[in-house]
Design a protein around this motif. Structure first.
Motif, PDB file in Angstrom:
ATOM      1  N   LYS A  54      18.786  -9.428   2.704  1.00  0.00           N
ATOM      2  CA  LYS A  54      19.563  -9.021   1.530  1.00  0.00           C
ATOM      3  C   LYS A  54      20.647  -8.023   1.905  1.00  0.00           C
ATOM      4  O   LYS A  54      21.772  -8.097   1.410  1.00  0.00           O
ATOM      5  CB  LYS A  54      18.639  -8.419   0.468  1.00  0.00           C
ATOM      6  N   LEU A  55      20.318  -7.097   2.790  1.00  0.00           N
ATOM      7  CA  LEU A  55      21.314  -6.113   3.225  1.00  0.00           C
ATOM      8  C   LEU A  55      22.446  -6.774   4.009  1.00  0.00           C
ATOM      9  O   LEU A  55      23.609  -6.401   3.851  1.00  0.00           O
ATOM     10  CB  LEU A  55      20.641  -5.028   4.071  1.00  0.00           C
ATOM     11  N   LYS A  56      22.112  -7.758   4.832  1.00  0.00           N
ATOM     12  CA  LYS A  56      23.152  -8.475   5.579  1.00  0.00           C
ATOM     13  C   LYS A  56      24.078  -9.232   4.630  1.00  0.00           C
ATOM     14  O   LYS A  56      25.298  -9.244   4.806  1.00  0.00           O
ATOM     15  CB  LYS A  56      22.519  -9.449   6.574  1.00  0.00           C
ATOM     16  N   GLU A  57      23.488  -9.839   3.588  1.00  0.00           N
ATOM     17  CA  GLU A  57      24.309 -10.559   2.604  1.00  0.00           C
ATOM     18  C   GLU A  57      25.222  -9.592   1.857  1.00  0.00           C
ATOM     19  O   GLU A  57      26.392  -9.882   1.626  1.00  0.00           O
ATOM     20  CB  GLU A  57      23.417 -11.319   1.631  1.00  0.00           C
ATOM     21  N   LYS A  58      24.697  -8.438   1.490  1.00  0.00           N
ATOM     22  CA  LYS A  58      25.503  -7.433   0.791  1.00  0.00           C
ATOM     23  C   LYS A  58      26.626  -6.934   1.697  1.00  0.00           C
ATOM     24  O   LYS A  58      27.761  -6.746   1.247  1.00  0.00           O
ATOM     25  CB  LYS A  58      24.615  -6.273   0.350  1.00  0.00           C
ATOM     26  N   ARG A  59      26.311  -6.715   2.980  1.00  0.00           N
ATOM     27  CA  ARG A  59      27.336  -6.290   3.927  1.00  0.00           C
ATOM     28  C   ARG A  59      28.451  -7.318   4.025  1.00  0.00           C
ATOM     29  O   ARG A  59      29.640  -6.978   4.040  1.00  0.00           O
ATOM     30  CB  ARG A  59      26.714  -6.041   5.305  1.00  0.00           C
ATOM     31  N   ASP A  60      28.089  -8.609   4.075  1.00  0.00           N
ATOM     32  CA  ASP A  60      29.086  -9.667   4.159  1.00  0.00           C
ATOM     33  C   ASP A  60      29.993  -9.678   2.938  1.00  0.00           C
ATOM     34  O   ASP A  60      31.210  -9.842   3.056  1.00  0.00           O
ATOM     35  CB  ASP A  60      28.403 -11.029   4.324  1.00  0.00           C
ATOM     36  N   LEU A  62      30.670  -7.110   0.960  1.00  0.00           N
ATOM     37  CA  LEU A  62      31.522  -5.924   1.023  1.00  0.00           C
ATOM     38  C   LEU A  62      32.620  -6.081   2.068  1.00  0.00           C
ATOM     39  O   LEU A  62      33.765  -5.659   1.848  1.00  0.00           O
ATOM     40  CB  LEU A  62      30.676  -4.682   1.315  1.00  0.00           C
ATOM     41  N   ASP A  63      32.303  -6.703   3.207  1.00  0.00           N
ATOM     42  CA  ASP A  63      33.316  -6.944   4.231  1.00  0.00           C
ATOM     43  C   ASP A  63      34.431  -7.842   3.692  1.00  0.00           C
ATOM     44  O   ASP A  63      35.612  -7.620   3.970  1.00  0.00           O
ATOM     45  CB  ASP A  63      32.695  -7.575   5.483  1.00  0.00           C
ATOM     46  N   LYS A  64      34.066  -8.846   2.899  1.00  0.00           N
ATOM     47  CA  LYS A  64      35.072  -9.730   2.300  1.00  0.00           C
ATOM     48  C   LYS A  64      35.951  -8.962   1.316  1.00  0.00           C
ATOM     49  O   LYS A  64      37.169  -9.153   1.283  1.00  0.00           O
ATOM     50  CB  LYS A  64      34.399 -10.909   1.596  1.00  0.00           C
ATOM     51  N   GLU A  65      35.323  -8.079   0.521  1.00  0.00           N
ATOM     52  CA  GLU A  65      36.106  -7.282  -0.434  1.00  0.00           C
ATOM     53  C   GLU A  65      37.074  -6.360   0.304  1.00  0.00           C
ATOM     54  O   GLU A  65      38.227  -6.206  -0.103  1.00  0.00           O
ATOM     55  CB  GLU A  65      35.182  -6.477  -1.339  1.00  0.00           C
ATOM     56  N   ILE A  66      36.619  -5.748   1.383  1.00  0.00           N
ATOM     57  CA  ILE A  66      37.471  -4.860   2.176  1.00  0.00           C
ATOM     58  C   ILE A  66      38.635  -5.641   2.771  1.00  0.00           C
ATOM     59  O   ILE A  66      39.788  -5.200   2.716  1.00  0.00           O
ATOM     60  CB  ILE A  66      36.653  -4.159   3.282  1.00  0.00           C
ATOM     61  N   SER A  67      38.334  -6.826   3.299  1.00  0.00           N
ATOM     62  CA  SER A  67      39.392  -7.666   3.876  1.00  0.00           C
ATOM     63  C   SER A  67      40.426  -8.048   2.823  1.00  0.00           C
ATOM     64  O   SER A  67      41.636  -8.036   3.096  1.00  0.00           O
ATOM     65  CB  SER A  67      38.798  -8.929   4.487  1.00  0.00           C
ATOM     66  N   GLN A  68      39.961  -8.358   1.620  1.00  0.00           N
ATOM     67  CA  GLN A  68      40.877  -8.720   0.539  1.00  0.00           C
ATOM     68  C   GLN A  68      41.775  -7.534   0.178  1.00  0.00           C
ATOM     69  O   GLN A  68      42.985  -7.700   0.006  1.00  0.00           O
ATOM     70  CB  GLN A  68      40.106  -9.193  -0.689  1.00  0.00           C
TER      71      GLN A  68
END
Length: 124
Positions: A54-60, A62-68
């Protein structure tokens, strides 16, 4: 003369009463869950793996939001500065609301009645 206790002692684990006749398992003979926060039986082994997933999915996400945000031209420094300014604005607004409240008490009126006097909108 020896003082007697005010109430009878409660039966504890050493009680020799018969197990419940309802067909329910005898709670005195069941294992208690450990105090480590895990679940009983084999479930405690799976729980950390699920949490990690679940933490890995949340990190992914958040990483997409940061990239956007970066692709839209935002920088981390700019966002941190903006957040700091919002905190300062909210602190100043809180002080203003407190002062309006005190003035309203002194005048014996509702706070909202002071808004027009100070050029404030009800949404402020």
């Amino acid at each position: 003369m020896k003082a007697r206790p005010l109430s009878r002692p409660r039966p504890g684990p050493s009680c020799t009463a018969d197990p419940p006749a309802t067909g329910a398992p005898d709670p005195r003979t069941q294992e208690r869950p450990s105090s480590k926060g895990g679940q009983a039986d084999g479930a405690s082994e799976d729980s950390p793996h699920l949490d990690i997933q679940k933490l890995k999915e949340k990190r992914d996400v958040l990483d997409k939001e940061i990239s956007q945000l970066i692709s839209e031209g935002y920088s981390v420094d700019e966002l941190e500065d903006h957040i700091a300014q919002l905190h300062e604005y909210n602190d100043i607004k809180d002080v203003g609301q407190m002062l309006l409240g005190k003035l309203a008490v002194i005048r014996g009126v509702a706070t909202k009645e002071l808004y027009p006097e100070f050029g404030l909108d009800m949404s402020d």
